[in-house]
Write a protein that holds these residues in place. Structure first.
Motif, PDB file in Angstrom:
ATOM      1  N   VAL A 149      12.902   1.621  80.673  1.00 45.26           N
ATOM      2  CA  VAL A 149      14.617   0.999  80.890  1.00 45.26           C
ATOM      3  C   VAL A 149      15.505   0.464  80.101  1.00 45.26           C
ATOM      4  O   VAL A 149      14.580   0.194  79.037  1.00 45.26           O
ATOM      5  N   PRO A 150      16.281   0.569  79.852  1.00 47.23           N
ATOM      6  CA  PRO A 150      16.772  -0.011  78.965  1.00 47.23           C
ATOM      7  C   PRO A 150      17.112  -1.796  78.824  1.00 47.23           C
ATOM      8  O   PRO A 150      16.465  -2.358  79.344  1.00 47.23           O
ATOM      9  N   VAL A 151      17.101  -2.014  77.947  1.00 49.76           N
ATOM     10  CA  VAL A 151      16.453  -3.995  76.731  1.00 49.76           C
ATOM     11  C   VAL A 151      16.952  -4.045  76.045  1.00 49.76           C
ATOM     12  O   VAL A 151      17.768  -2.856  75.231  1.00 49.76           O
ATOM     13  N   ARG A 152      17.741  -5.417  76.502  1.00 55.38           N
ATOM     14  CA  ARG A 152      18.219  -5.476  75.132  1.00 55.38           C
ATOM     15  C   ARG A 152      17.478  -7.508  74.886  1.00 55.38           C
ATOM     16  O   ARG A 152      17.075  -8.363  75.758  1.00 55.38           O
ATOM     17  N   VAL A 153      16.818  -7.550  73.999  1.00 57.52           N
ATOM     18  CA  VAL A 153      16.371  -8.803  73.577  1.00 57.52           C
ATOM     19  C   VAL A 153      16.858 -10.053  73.097  1.00 57.52           C
ATOM     20  O   VAL A 153      18.350  -9.428  72.275  1.00 57.52           O
ATOM     21  N   SER A 154      16.953 -11.214  73.813  1.00 62.61           N
ATOM     22  CA  SER A 154      18.107 -12.257  73.295  1.00 62.61           C
ATOM     23  C   SER A 154      17.114 -13.064  72.280  1.00 62.61           C
ATOM     24  O   SER A 154      15.853 -13.019  73.012  1.00 62.61           O
ATOM     25  N   ASP A 155      17.504 -13.547  71.613  1.00 61.06           N
ATOM     26  CA  ASP A 155      16.503 -15.652  71.161  1.00 61.06           C
ATOM     27  C   ASP A 155      16.561 -16.459  71.816  1.00 61.06           C
ATOM     28  O   ASP A 155      15.936 -16.380  71.969  1.00 61.06           O
ATOM     29  N   CYS A 156      17.489 -16.361  72.869  1.00 64.02           N
ATOM     30  CA  CYS A 156      17.156 -17.888  73.860  1.00 64.02           C
ATOM     31  C   CYS A 156      17.860 -17.673  75.174  1.00 64.02           C
ATOM     32  O   CYS A 156      19.654 -17.531  75.261  1.00 64.02           O
ATOM     33  N   LEU A 157      17.284 -17.803  76.009  1.00 66.05           N
ATOM     34  CA  LEU A 157      18.309 -18.325  77.318  1.00 66.05           C
ATOM     35  C   LEU A 157      18.680 -19.633  77.486  1.00 66.05           C
ATOM     36  O   LEU A 157      19.027 -19.339  79.216  1.00 66.05           O
ATOM     37  N   ASP A 158      17.981 -20.255  76.872  1.00 62.96           N
ATOM     38  CA  ASP A 158      18.356 -21.923  77.495  1.00 62.96           C
ATOM     39  C   ASP A 158      16.978 -22.001  78.360  1.00 62.96           C
ATOM     40  O   ASP A 158      18.095 -22.853  79.543  1.00 62.96           O
ATOM     41  N   VAL A 159      16.182 -21.287  78.954  1.00 65.75           N
ATOM     42  CA  VAL A 159      15.221 -21.348  79.692  1.00 65.75           C
ATOM     43  C   VAL A 159      13.855 -21.237  79.609  1.00 65.75           C
ATOM     44  O   VAL A 159      13.065 -21.071  80.150  1.00 65.75           O
ATOM     45  N   CYS A 160      13.707 -22.233  78.619  1.00 68.11           N
ATOM     46  CA  CYS A 160      12.404 -21.593  77.986  1.00 68.11           C
ATOM     47  C   CYS A 160      10.787 -21.897  78.837  1.00 68.11           C
ATOM     48  O   CYS A 160       9.841 -21.982  78.162  1.00 68.11           O
ATOM     49  N   GLU A 161      11.410 -23.293  79.590  1.00 71.13           N
ATOM     50  CA  GLU A 161      10.270 -23.696  80.472  1.00 71.13           C
ATOM     51  C   GLU A 161       9.406 -22.390  81.461  1.00 71.13           C
ATOM     52  O   GLU A 161       8.670 -22.256  82.347  1.00 71.13           O
ATOM     53  N   HIS A 162      10.517 -21.004  81.692  1.00 71.28           N
ATOM     54  CA  HIS A 162      10.402 -20.034  82.820  1.00 71.28           C
ATOM     55  C   HIS A 162      10.020 -18.615  81.310  1.00 71.28           C
ATOM     56  O   HIS A 162       9.903 -17.986  82.475  1.00 71.28           O
ATOM     57  N   ALA A 163       9.423 -19.389  80.167  1.00 73.47           N
ATOM     58  CA  ALA A 163       9.130 -17.930  79.306  1.00 73.47           C
ATOM     59  C   ALA A 163       7.514 -17.061  79.872  1.00 73.47           C
ATOM     60  O   ALA A 163       6.522 -18.276  80.573  1.00 73.47           O
ATOM     61  N   ASN A 164       7.669 -15.641  80.054  1.00 71.98           N
ATOM     62  CA  ASN A 164       8.785 -15.187  79.250  1.00 71.98           C
ATOM     63  C   ASN A 164       9.804 -14.301  80.116  1.00 71.98           C
ATOM     64  O   ASN A 164       9.792 -14.722  81.925  1.00 71.98           O
ATOM     65  N   VAL A 165      10.969 -15.262  79.552  1.00 74.67           N
ATOM     66  CA  VAL A 165      12.462 -14.557  80.729  1.00 74.67           C
ATOM     67  C   VAL A 165      12.650 -12.916  80.679  1.00 74.67           C
ATOM     68  O   VAL A 165      12.614 -12.541  79.544  1.00 74.67           O
ATOM     69  N   ILE A 166      13.007 -12.693  82.443  1.00 75.85           N
ATOM     70  CA  ILE A 166      13.591 -11.308  82.059  1.00 75.85           C
ATOM     71  C   ILE A 166      14.926 -11.329  83.285  1.00 75.85           C
ATOM     72  O   ILE A 166      14.400 -11.677  84.274  1.00 75.85           O
ATOM     73  N   VAL A 167      15.703 -10.282  82.482  1.00 72.16           N
ATOM     74  CA  VAL A 167      16.918 -10.841  83.542  1.00 72.16           C
ATOM     75  C   VAL A 167      17.085  -9.505  83.470  1.00 72.16           C
ATOM     76  O   VAL A 167      17.274  -8.332  83.231  1.00 72.16           O
ATOM     77  N   VAL A 168      17.205  -8.808  85.135  1.00 76.28           N
ATOM     78  CA  VAL A 168      17.262  -7.397  85.684  1.00 76.28           C
ATOM     79  C   VAL A 168      18.829  -7.712  85.825  1.00 76.28           C
ATOM     80  O   VAL A 168      19.419  -8.241  86.843  1.00 76.28           O
ATOM     81  N   GLN A 169      19.346  -7.000  85.091  1.00 73.78           N
ATOM     82  CA  GLN A 169      20.768  -6.192  85.357  1.00 73.78           C
ATOM     83  C   GLN A 169      21.515  -5.474  86.139  1.00 73.78           C
ATOM     84  O   GLN A 169      20.829  -4.699  85.899  1.00 73.78           O
ATOM     85  N   PRO A 170      21.660  -5.426  87.210  1.00 72.82           N
ATOM     86  CA  PRO A 170      22.728  -4.666  88.272  1.00 72.82           C
ATOM     87  C   PRO A 170      23.381  -3.241  87.410  1.00 72.82           C
ATOM     88  O   PRO A 170      23.931  -3.738  86.246  1.00 72.82           O
ATOM     89  N   SER A 171      23.579  -1.791  88.316  1.00 72.86           N
ATOM     90  CA  SER A 171      24.256  -1.251  87.204  1.00 72.86           C
ATOM     91  C   SER A 171      25.665  -1.370  87.133  1.00 72.86           C
ATOM     92  O   SER A 171      26.441  -2.553  88.506  1.00 72.86           O
ATOM     93  N   ALA A 172      26.801  -0.681  87.046  1.00 67.78           N
ATOM     94  CA  ALA A 172      27.936  -1.005  86.641  1.00 67.78           C
ATOM     95  C   ALA A 172      28.372  -0.888  88.627  1.00 67.78           C
ATOM     96  O   ALA A 172      28.969  -1.854  88.477  1.00 67.78           O
ATOM     97  N   ALA A 173      28.618   0.156  88.638  1.00 67.13           N
ATOM     98  CA  ALA A 173      29.014   0.152  90.951  1.00 67.13           C
ATOM     99  C   ALA A 173      27.923  -0.937  91.452  1.00 67.13           C
ATOM    100  O   ALA A 173      28.713  -1.507  92.171  1.00 67.13           O
ATOM    101  N   ALA A 174      26.770  -1.464  91.433  1.00 66.28           N
ATOM    102  CA  ALA A 174      26.468  -2.061  91.827  1.00 66.28           C
ATOM    103  C   ALA A 174      27.104  -3.508  91.857  1.00 66.28           C
ATOM    104  O   ALA A 174      27.090  -4.121  92.456  1.00 66.28           O
ATOM    105  N   ARG A 175      27.594  -3.663  90.157  1.00 68.29           N
ATOM    106  CA  ARG A 175      28.172  -4.741  90.009  1.00 68.29           C
ATOM    107  C   ARG A 175      29.281  -4.871  91.341  1.00 68.29           C
ATOM    108  O   ARG A 175      29.399  -6.376  91.569  1.00 68.29           O
TER     109      ARG A 175
END
Length: 103
Positions: A17-43
């Motif tokens: 799947v498409p992946v973009r890695v970020s250094d910090c999302l400011d929610v370290c207490e939830h690591a590993n964090v994965i944010v699933v983005q909707p498609s442009a049409a769904a958004r």
């Protein structure tokens, strides 16, 4: 998290799947964090990103891949098992609290 092969998890996701890695999302207490983005049409139809935390189990990674391949947020329902991992990021939680009418 100790014992989790982060590089392997990222590679497994990126292979499927498409992946973009970020250094910090400011929610370290939830690591590993994965944010699933909707498609442009769904958004455009109102779908919002889904935040998943404590994704430290290879089975959860596979469930995420399956869901994204099926269309992800706004297209395919989030599998019940992933409900165990969903959380509201602090900024969004603060916005919701601020916008909630006084009782």
């Amino acid at each position: 998290m100790t014992g989790v092969d982060h590089a392997q998890q990222t590679a497994r996701l990126a292979d499927n799947v498409p992946v973009r890695v970020s250094d910090c999302l400011d929610v370290c207490e939830h690591a590993n964090v994965i944010v699933v983005q909707p498609s442009a049409a769904a958004r455009a139809a109102g779908a919002r990103p889904v935040w998943l935390g404590l994704v430290n189990d290879p089975d959860a990674t596979e469930d995420i891949i399956t869901w994204v391949r099926a269309g992800g947020p706004g297209v395919a329902p989030c599998p019940d098992v992933l409900d165990l991992y969903t959380f509201t990021p602090p900024r969004r939680a603060a916005d919701a609290k601020r916008l909630k009418p006084e009782q």
